[in-house]
Design a protein around this motif. Structure first.
Motif, PDB file in Angstrom:
ATOM      1  N   LYS A  86       0.814  -1.218   0.000  1.00 46.64           N
ATOM      2  CA  LYS A  86       0.000   0.000   0.000  1.00 46.64           C
ATOM      3  C   LYS A  86       0.846   1.266   0.000  1.00 46.64           C
ATOM      4  O   LYS A  86       0.353   2.331  -0.337  1.00 46.64           O
ATOM      5  N   GLN A  87       2.107   1.164   0.421  1.00 44.00           N
ATOM      6  CA  GLN A  87       2.942   2.340   0.608  1.00 44.00           C
ATOM      7  C   GLN A  87       4.034   2.534  -0.439  1.00 44.00           C
ATOM      8  O   GLN A  87       4.536   3.633  -0.598  1.00 44.00           O
ATOM      9  N   ILE A  88       4.434   1.482  -1.104  1.00 45.21           N
ATOM     10  CA  ILE A  88       5.567   1.601  -2.026  1.00 45.21           C
ATOM     11  C   ILE A  88       5.078   1.853  -3.444  1.00 45.21           C
ATOM     12  O   ILE A  88       4.377   1.027  -4.030  1.00 45.21           O
ATOM     13  N   PHE A  89       5.454   3.009  -3.958  1.00 45.26           N
ATOM     14  CA  PHE A  89       5.182   3.367  -5.339  1.00 45.26           C
ATOM     15  C   PHE A  89       6.426   4.043  -5.878  1.00 45.26           C
ATOM     16  O   PHE A  89       7.036   4.857  -5.189  1.00 45.26           O
ATOM     17  N   HIS A  90       6.787   3.698  -7.071  1.00 45.35           N
ATOM     18  CA  HIS A  90       7.901   4.375  -7.731  1.00 45.35           C
ATOM     19  C   HIS A  90       7.343   5.197  -8.882  1.00 45.35           C
ATOM     20  O   HIS A  90       6.398   4.778  -9.543  1.00 45.35           O
ATOM     21  N   THR A  91       7.947   6.335  -9.095  1.00 43.89           N
ATOM     22  CA  THR A  91       7.540   7.213 -10.183  1.00 43.89           C
ATOM     23  C   THR A  91       8.787   7.669 -10.915  1.00 43.89           C
ATOM     24  O   THR A  91       9.780   8.038 -10.281  1.00 43.89           O
ATOM     25  N   THR A  92       8.747   7.601 -12.232  1.00 45.18           N
ATOM     26  CA  THR A  92       9.851   8.112 -13.035  1.00 45.18           C
ATOM     27  C   THR A  92       9.616   9.602 -13.230  1.00 45.18           C
ATOM     28  O   THR A  92       8.577  10.007 -13.760  1.00 45.18           O
ATOM     29  N   ILE A  93      10.587  10.397 -12.769  1.00 40.26           N
ATOM     30  CA  ILE A  93      10.506  11.850 -12.900  1.00 40.26           C
ATOM     31  C   ILE A  93      11.795  12.356 -13.537  1.00 40.26           C
ATOM     32  O   ILE A  93      12.794  11.637 -13.571  1.00 40.26           O
ATOM     33  N   THR A  94      11.773  13.575 -14.034  1.00 41.41           N
ATOM     34  CA  THR A  94      12.983  14.144 -14.628  1.00 41.41           C
ATOM     35  C   THR A  94      13.939  14.563 -13.519  1.00 41.41           C
ATOM     36  O   THR A  94      13.538  14.747 -12.358  1.00 41.41           O
ATOM     37  N   LYS A  95      15.195  14.740 -13.876  1.00 41.16           N
ATOM     38  CA  LYS A  95      16.187  15.213 -12.901  1.00 41.16           C
ATOM     39  C   LYS A  95      15.813  16.614 -12.412  1.00 41.16           C
ATOM     40  O   LYS A  95      16.021  16.941 -11.247  1.00 41.16           O
ATOM     41  N   ASP A  96      15.238  17.440 -13.291  1.00 38.03           N
ATOM     42  CA  ASP A  96      14.791  18.776 -12.883  1.00 38.03           C
ATOM     43  C   ASP A  96      13.661  18.695 -11.857  1.00 38.03           C
ATOM     44  O   ASP A  96      13.606  19.477 -10.911  1.00 38.03           O
ATOM     45  N   GLU A  97      12.754  17.747 -12.045  1.00 38.94           N
ATOM     46  CA  GLU A  97      11.657  17.571 -11.090  1.00 38.94           C
ATOM     47  C   GLU A  97      12.185  17.063  -9.751  1.00 38.94           C
ATOM     48  O   GLU A  97      11.700  17.468  -8.684  1.00 38.94           O
ATOM     49  N   ASP A  98      13.180  16.199  -9.803  1.00 42.97           N
ATOM     50  CA  ASP A  98      13.817  15.726  -8.586  1.00 42.97           C
ATOM     51  C   ASP A  98      14.444  16.900  -7.832  1.00 42.97           C
ATOM     52  O   ASP A  98      14.314  17.007  -6.600  1.00 42.97           O
ATOM     53  N   ALA A  99      15.093  17.804  -8.558  1.00 45.68           N
ATOM     54  CA  ALA A  99      15.685  19.002  -7.949  1.00 45.68           C
ATOM     55  C   ALA A  99      14.586  19.878  -7.333  1.00 45.68           C
ATOM     56  O   ALA A  99      14.781  20.466  -6.258  1.00 45.68           O
ATOM     57  N   LEU A 100      13.440  19.948  -7.995  1.00 43.72           N
ATOM     58  CA  LEU A 100      12.307  20.730  -7.475  1.00 43.72           C
ATOM     59  C   LEU A 100      11.831  20.174  -6.127  1.00 43.72           C
ATOM     60  O   LEU A 100      11.519  20.935  -5.204  1.00 43.72           O
ATOM     61  N   LEU A 101      11.796  18.859  -5.996  1.00 49.59           N
ATOM     62  CA  LEU A 101      11.432  18.248  -4.711  1.00 49.59           C
ATOM     63  C   LEU A 101      12.442  18.643  -3.637  1.00 49.59           C
ATOM     64  O   LEU A 101      12.071  18.957  -2.508  1.00 49.59           O
ATOM     65  N   ARG A 102      13.725  18.646  -4.004  1.00 46.88           N
ATOM     66  CA  ARG A 102      14.773  19.019  -3.041  1.00 46.88           C
ATOM     67  C   ARG A 102      14.651  20.488  -2.641  1.00 46.88           C
ATOM     68  O   ARG A 102      14.762  20.822  -1.459  1.00 46.88           O
ATOM     69  N   ILE A 103      14.443  21.358  -3.618  1.00 47.56           N
ATOM     70  CA  ILE A 103      14.302  22.792  -3.341  1.00 47.56           C
ATOM     71  C   ILE A 103      13.152  23.040  -2.368  1.00 47.56           C
ATOM     72  O   ILE A 103      13.238  23.877  -1.473  1.00 47.56           O
ATOM     73  N   ASN A 104      12.077  22.276  -2.533  1.00 53.83           N
ATOM     74  CA  ASN A 104      10.902  22.414  -1.662  1.00 53.83           C
ATOM     75  C   ASN A 104      11.004  21.562  -0.392  1.00 53.83           C
ATOM     76  O   ASN A 104      10.010  21.417   0.327  1.00 53.83           O
ATOM     77  N   LYS A 105      12.197  20.993  -0.177  1.00 56.80           N
ATOM     78  CA  LYS A 105      12.473  20.169   1.008  1.00 56.80           C
ATOM     79  C   LYS A 105      11.491  18.998   1.152  1.00 56.80           C
ATOM     80  O   LYS A 105      11.076  18.635   2.258  1.00 56.80           O
ATOM     81  N   LEU A 106      11.119  18.416   0.007  1.00 53.45           N
ATOM     82  CA  LEU A 106      10.220  17.266   0.001  1.00 53.45           C
ATOM     83  C   LEU A 106      10.889  16.023  -0.580  1.00 53.45           C
ATOM     84  O   LEU A 106      10.213  15.079  -0.987  1.00 53.45           O
ATOM     85  N   ASN A 107      12.219  16.018  -0.609  1.00 49.80           N
ATOM     86  CA  ASN A 107      12.911  14.860  -1.167  1.00 49.80           C
ATOM     87  C   ASN A 107      12.856  13.645  -0.240  1.00 49.80           C
ATOM     88  O   ASN A 107      12.883  12.512  -0.710  1.00 49.80           O
TER      89      ASN A 107
END
Length: 193
Positions: free
Chosen positions: A138-159
């Protein structure tokens, strides 16, 4: 585990997924979460037949066989037309490598959060192999995202955490695996809000 000729290879992988579950339970029994990434990722690969020819967990098979962001899908489609027109296998492999370097596999719910959920549930009532399997599935999901989107998660402290909306009972994103993406403006295929 060496499988005899003619036997279904899935039997070995299902056994491997159970071994990974046992590793996770052992860690939980000792209140440890340090090595959860390896065990949880390996469990997911074995449970979802994402394995190499040698029977090992293979992360790269997950890259395009999961949910994808709209931007990652666009990269895939742009390269797919070039790849399909390429007859030379070396050139085709080079294109695939270039394409795959533009994206990353993301744990939709970060493993730090999953590990905390597992530990909390285990402390409430010790998990069994079956209850652990159900919780992980129920908890494990993987999503393919761009490296830029990954950086966006980090910038928003949601990595490595989920947004507050994930935990708020009355919020539309309560418990939703895609809450981080919505909060950062990352559009995911097949997710209707």
């Amino acid at each position: 585990m060496k499988l005899k000729q003619g036997k279904s290879i899935m039997v070995g992988h299902l056994e491997n997924s159970e071994i990974e579950l046992k590793h996770i339970l052992l860690e939980l029994n000792h209140g440890r979460v340090k090595h959860m990434r390896h065990f949880i990722d390996s469990y997911y690969c074995y449970a979802n037949n994402s394995i190499s020819k040698n029977g090992n967990a293979k992360w790269s098979k997950l890259l395009w066989n999961t949910k994808t962001s709209e931007k990652a899908k666009k990269i895939y489609e742009d390269f797919e037309s070039k790849i399909s027109l390429t007859t030379n296998s070396k050139d085709r492999n080079d294109l695939i490598k270039r394409r795959d370097k533009l994206v990353t596999r993301d744990h939709s719910i970060p493993l730090k959060v999953i590990s905390k959920i597992l530990l909390e549930e285990h402390l409430k009532k010790p998990l069994t192999l079956e209850s652990l399997r159900e919780l992980l599935d129920k908890q494990i999901f993987h999503t393919t995202i761009t490296k830029d989107e990954d950086a966006l998660l980090r910038i928003n402290k949601l990595n490595d955490c989920m947004p507050a909306s994930f935990y708020e009972d009355n919020h539309s994103l309560y418990g939703k695996w895609y809450a981080r993406y919505v909060e950062t403006g990352i559009a995911i295929n097949d997710v209707l809000l």
